[in-house]
Design a protein around this motif. Structure first.
Motif, short mmCIF file in Angstrom:
data_model
loop_
_atom_site.label_atom_id
_atom_site.label_comp_id
_atom_site.label_asym_id
_atom_site.label_seq_id
_atom_site.Cartn_x
_atom_site.Cartn_y
_atom_site.Cartn_z
N GLN A 93 0.83 -1.22 0.00
CA GLN A 93 0.00 0.00 0.00
C GLN A 93 0.86 1.26 0.00
O GLN A 93 0.46 2.28 -0.55
N ARG A 94 2.00 1.22 0.69
CA ARG A 94 2.91 2.37 0.72
C ARG A 94 4.32 1.86 0.53
O ARG A 94 4.65 0.71 0.88
N TRP B 62 2.13 -5.20 6.47
CA TRP B 62 1.56 -5.87 5.31
C TRP B 62 0.90 -7.18 5.72
O TRP B 62 -0.21 -7.50 5.29
N SER B 63 1.57 -7.95 6.57
CA SER B 63 1.02 -9.24 7.03
C SER B 63 -0.23 -9.02 7.88
O SER B 63 -1.18 -9.81 7.82
N ALA B 64 -0.21 -7.96 8.69
CA ALA B 64 -1.38 -7.69 9.56
C ALA B 64 -2.63 -7.44 8.73
O ALA B 64 -3.74 -7.75 9.16
N PRO C 155 -5.88 1.12 -2.08
CA PRO C 155 -4.94 1.55 -3.12
C PRO C 155 -3.55 0.95 -2.83
O PRO C 155 -3.11 0.91 -1.67
N VAL C 156 -2.86 0.49 -3.86
CA VAL C 156 -1.54 -0.15 -3.67
C VAL C 156 -0.59 0.36 -4.75
O VAL C 156 -1.01 0.96 -5.75
N ARG C 157 0.71 0.10 -4.51
CA ARG C 157 1.76 0.38 -5.49
C ARG C 157 2.28 -0.97 -5.99
O ARG C 157 2.72 -1.81 -5.20
#
Length: 771
Positions: A148-149, A157-159, A171-173
């Motif tokens: 996401q960032r 990310w895992s959470a 939204p993601v990159r």
């Protein structure tokens, strides 16, 4: 006064006319301004409508595709091959890799079903496997590929994927080689039969450029998509160049406002999707509609300029033309009358003041007197009745000033006290309004009725109304009585208004009116004895004889006799005793108002003594039901107290009579009869029986136990069961219906009580009885 006839002094009429003409010129200017404002509003509305149409199109297009993705995610989650691999664990076997290959082919088929999707991933938590249509990796690899960032840690990310149930957009990159692109991620958890087992998450990647690629912008509008956390999801080309999105003002589901960012002004419209909560924002540069307004602005400015130029010329021509006659008239008037017209003065004011000053002053004085005549006259009459007249001013002059012309030297006073508002009681007026209106009606009625034979003048006096009667004919007390009766009857019939009227004696001196007013006050006070709604003459008020010491007739033996009548429950004799006592006292000339008040308090004391004699139970019950003490104290007349006393004594006597009947007919026998007549009522219990006999439940239960040796509740149950047994033996009705017919609403309660008293169930009893 010669030369240029146009005078431009500050107060000249020419200035007034000039202001008037300028005001007329302002009308088209204001209309032009209104047209400009309306045009601006129309263009603004068009821009708003276009923006809303664009946003609606955007919302419908994106929501339709997102609903398709959500349906596709449900199909993938229900796919047996996809769901079966959730149980796979590390290390993966050859068969597991073959299954992954098959699942990847399935994902390719699903991906081809929707052109909106850039990539599909499945993240299996149990085996830490991430599978897409073109590659196989693990969670670390997916983290490197998509987050996401940029500064988002692997733990964060895992959470995101560790949630119990996941179904949300973010939204993601996305990294693709050395390139990084913005995208939207839709994550959905696969539901498991075993909640404790690690599951899987289906991930759909949508490039943000795909979200708005088919959106056609109008009016130079730029469109942006913002999620629930005010994160940018997608935007059309150069949307960020128009203005920064004002996230703090995107409140509510939709809206329209203007926003400024530095020297740039934009019109912002937004709406909220009901599917995913995203906000679709349209930003239009203000220059789009400023350009449309420029031509209209120039046209309006030109029309305003022409109005001022042409209107100014016309206004000057009319000013000069209209002023010449006035200028000539003032010059001639000043020459002939010798009154100098000061330079700069107003011409109309000069003429008006010179010709009409005296008449105007006279009219003002007459008007002021007319406005305050009623109040001044009322004040004069009040002073006349209270003896506060100025002896230095002749009375006849005061009368003439107030348009009062006596026709004789015989006077009397009526004092009217309003007892009830009648029809005005529920008229909806406030209390002061009702009082004023009713006083106005009463004063007009009494003056009108009196004017048939005499002359009358009414005024307010404290809480009452006073009427001075000046006799035209021979002064007779009967004439005053007839006037009072006519007034009382008319108001009662027409307005249902109840009056008490006091009549003074007839006096032959104007200065005796204060004495006449005092006589009406004494007569009105005697209403305590006579009662309200009566006509009371001063001659009817008892006068104490010389040397009389005062008192009233109510000896101790009469009081005790009254108490004894009540204690024996003899209401008729008690009522007769009260009537005799009141009749004896009211016939006595010595029964004045002060002694009448003492007599009323003595009667209240007798009532309290009587209630102490009959016992605390009856006293408490009567005090709670009737509140006799406050009712008696609130009485305004002896007649009212007589009615209240009769009511209270009737209650006491009835209570004593009921006790006497209960002693001759034991309460237990009455209760038994009542139970036998009402046992089918489900609400029958000790409390309801107590209410029927006006006894407390505890007292009733205790008396029944003492008199019968059996508890009242047991007697109720036995009565019901006797009826139930007869029906069980004789009628083929269901047991539940029989229970209902004997007063049991619950079959379980009926079975329990039946077995308690009979030792067997109702069904068994029916078998034994042979039914």
């Amino acid at each position: 006064m010669s030369g240029n006839p146009v005078r431009l002094g500050k107060r000249s009429v020419i200035v007034t006319w000039l202001i008037s003409y300028i005001s007329v010129l302002l009308v088209p200017i204001m209309i032009s301004g209104a047209v400009y404002a309306a045009t601006w509003h129309v263009i603004e509305s068009e821009v708003k409508r276009a923006n809303e149409s664009l946003l609606l199109q955007t919302e419908q297009a994106i929501d339709a595709n997102l609903r398709g993705i959500e349906r596709l995610s449900m199909e993938i989650a229900l796919n047996k091959q996809v769901a079966a691999f959730i149980n796979a664990a590390k290390p993966l076997s050859d068969n597991d890799y073959y299954e992954l290959y098959s699942i990847a082919n399935v994902l390719k088929i699903y991906k081809m079903a929707n052109d909106y999707i850039d990539q599909i991933f499945i993240y299996y938590k149990n085996s830490d496997t991430v599978l897409s249509t073109r590659e196989h990796t693990n969670s670390r690899g997916l983290y490197e590929m998509m987050r996401q960032r940029e500064d988002m840690s692997y733990a964060e990310w895992s959470a995101f994927f560790d949630k119990r149930y996941l179904q949300e957009y973010a939204p993601v990159r996305v990294r693709d080689g050395n390139q990084t692109e913005n995208a939207v991620l839709y994550a959905r958890s696969v539901l498991l039969d075993n909640p404790e087992q690690p599951g899987a998450v289906i991930l759909f990647v949508i490039k943000d450029s795909r979200l708005l690629e088919n959106i056609a912008s109008s009016n130079g509008a730029q469109v942006a998509v913002v999620d629930q956390m005010n994160r940018d999801v997608a935007s059309t080309d150069n949307a960020s160049d128009v203005a920064a999105i004002p996230y703090d003002r995107l409140t509510g589901d939709s809206g329209f406002f203007y926003d400024e960012n530095g020297d740039r002004k934009v019109a912002v419209s937004y709406t909220t999707s009901a599917i995913n909560g995203w906000k679709y924002v349209s930003l239009v540069p203000a220059a789009v509609f400023d350009e449309k307004m420029e031509y209209m602005k120039k046209l309006i400015y030109g029309s305003v300029g022409l109005c001022i130029l042409i209107g100014g010329i016309v206004a000057y021509w009319f000013l000069r033309k209209n002023y010449v006659p006035i200028h000539t008239l003032i010059r001639n008037f000043a020459t002939k009358s010798g009154l100098t017209f000061a330079g700069g003065s107003n011409e109309y004011s000069y003429l008006h003041d010179a010709l009409n000053n005296t008449l105007t002053e006279k009219e003002k004085v007459d008007q002021r007197l007319k406005q305050h005549r009623n109040a001044i006259r009322s004040h004069f009459l009040q002073g006349l009745l209270k003896g506060r007249l100025d002896r230095n001013v002749p009375v006849h002059e005061s009368f003439a000033a107030h348009d009062i012309r006596p026709v004789s030297s015989h006077y009397a006073v009526l004092l009217l006290h309003i007892e009830h508002y009648g029809k005005l009681e529920d008229s909806g007026y406030s209390e002061p309004q009702k009082v004023k209106l009713l006083q106005f009606i009463v004063m007009n009625v009494v003056e009108e009725l009196a004017s048939e034979s005499h002359q009358a003048f009414a005024t307010e006096m404290d809480d009452s109304l006073a009427c001075i009667v000046n006799f035209r004919e021979q002064a007779e007390p009967e004439a005053l009585l007839r006037l009072a009766e006519q007034t009382k009857r008319f108001l009662l019939e027409q307005f249902h208004v109840s009056l008490t009227i006091a009549i003074s004696g007839i006096h032959q001196d104007l200065y005796s009116l204060p004495r006449a007013y005092e006589e009406t006050l004494e007569a009105m006070e005697y209403r305590l004895v006579m009662g309200s709604g009566e006509v009371i003459g001063y001659a009817d008020v008892p006068k104490a004889a010389a040397g009389w010491t005062g008192g009233y007739y109510y000896p101790l033996h009469v009081e005790q006799q009254l108490i004894n009548f009540v204690k024996t429950g003899d209401y008729e004799r008690a009522k007769a005793a009260i009537t005799d006592i009141l009749s004896l006292n009211m016939k006595e000339a010595s029964f004045s108002v002060p002694y009448a008040k003492c007599f009323m308090f003595d009667l209240i004391g007798t009532l309290l003594k009587t209630m102490d004699e009959i016992g605390p139970d009856h006293k408490r019950r009567i005090m709670e039901q009737a509140d006799p003490l406050n009712r008696l104290i609130a009485c305004g007349t002896i007649k009212e107290m007589e009615l209240e006393l009769r009511d209270v004594l009737g209650r006491v006597c009835r209570a004593i009579e009921e006790d006497r009947k209960m002693e001759s007919n034991p309460i237990s026998r009455q209760v038994m009869e009542y139970v036998r007549g009402h046992y089918i009522d489900e609400s029958l219990n000790i409390s309801s029986i107590g209410e029927a006999f006006d006894l407390t439940p505890s007292y009733l239960s205790k008396q029944f136990k003492v008199q019968t040796g059996e508890a009242l509740l047991d007697y109720i149950n036995r009565t019901r069961l006797e009826a139930a047994k007869a029906m069980l033996a004789q009628q083929p009705l269901p047991v539940a219906e029989i229970a209902r017919q004997v007063g049991y609403g619950d079959i379980n309660t009926f079975n329990r009580i039946f077995k308690k008293f009979e030792g067997i169930t109702p069904g068994k009893y029916r078998e034994v009885s042979g039914q």
